[in-house]
Design a protein around this motif. Sequence first.
Motif, short mmCIF file in Angstrom:
data_model
loop_
_atom_site.label_atom_id
_atom_site.label_comp_id
_atom_site.label_asym_id
_atom_site.label_seq_id
_atom_site.Cartn_x
_atom_site.Cartn_y
_atom_site.Cartn_z
N ALA A 120 1.23 -0.92 0.01
CA ALA A 120 -0.06 0.48 -0.13
C ALA A 120 0.83 0.85 0.32
N ARG A 121 0.08 2.60 -0.59
CA ARG A 121 1.14 3.46 0.04
C ARG A 121 -0.32 4.49 -0.09
N GLY A 122 0.32 5.25 1.34
CA GLY A 122 -0.54 5.81 2.33
C GLY A 122 0.06 7.20 2.03
N HIS A 123 -0.68 8.07 2.48
CA HIS A 123 -0.36 9.46 2.70
C HIS A 123 -0.86 9.94 4.04
N ALA A 124 0.21 10.72 4.31
CA ALA A 124 -0.51 11.13 5.78
C ALA A 124 -1.62 12.60 6.15
N ALA A 125 -2.66 12.51 6.71
CA ALA A 125 -3.81 12.74 6.90
C ALA A 125 -3.92 14.19 7.34
N LEU A 126 -2.63 14.56 8.41
CA LEU A 126 -2.02 15.21 9.33
C LEU A 126 -0.48 15.36 8.75
N PRO A 127 -0.26 16.19 7.21
CA PRO A 127 1.43 16.45 7.20
C PRO A 127 1.30 16.99 8.43
#
Length: 217
Positions: A120-127
Amino acid sequence: MKHPMERRRLSARVLALCTLAVMPALARSASEAGESRPARLIVEQVCAACHGNTGQSTQKAYPSLAGQNEDYLFKQLRQFKAGASEPALRKDATMAAVVQSMSETELREVARYFSRQAPARGHAALPHLVGAGMAIYWKGNPSNHLPACVTCHRPNGEGIAPDFPRIAGQQPEYVARQLHAWKSGTRGGPGKLMSLLVPLMTDEEILAVAQYVAQLR
């Protein structure tokens, strides 16, 4: 009118409930045929509503399973399944219903199927919290003797099989929820490493670490 996020969550729950409704018939069919169902068929009919066909979950409430270590995933699936005289080690009504009708072979094949998918390639919801999360992940918190997460989950979040899972790219909301479960004692039990360590974390540290691991590759 429901918020779009609430509608998506409701849709996912409805799909999951529909899946549970057909599980007994699918299990009987496989049992009568005297063979296990192919992993891809199980995933498409049972798992995809929450985890996606390739383990890339788009629902914040459910984890991505793609690229997860096979042995770890198999162990977790078994922990949702109650034995004849012993309760399940992990509590979740949906997962309990799903795995109860699956054979050991099917559980292993599903774990193997997801482990072979592209991670999976996720991302921060709160960078803006990634930096704080990185500090905890790599250094821990010496002031309260919290060890660094990297020790068990490794530099790229790949984990150590079979006990420490891959967490890179995981849904940050899911990671935070699981850490809170370890902290409150609703997951794990006495003597479990995470049950000893996570209570040392503040709620702010949990939130920050969840953001950091989400964007790991």
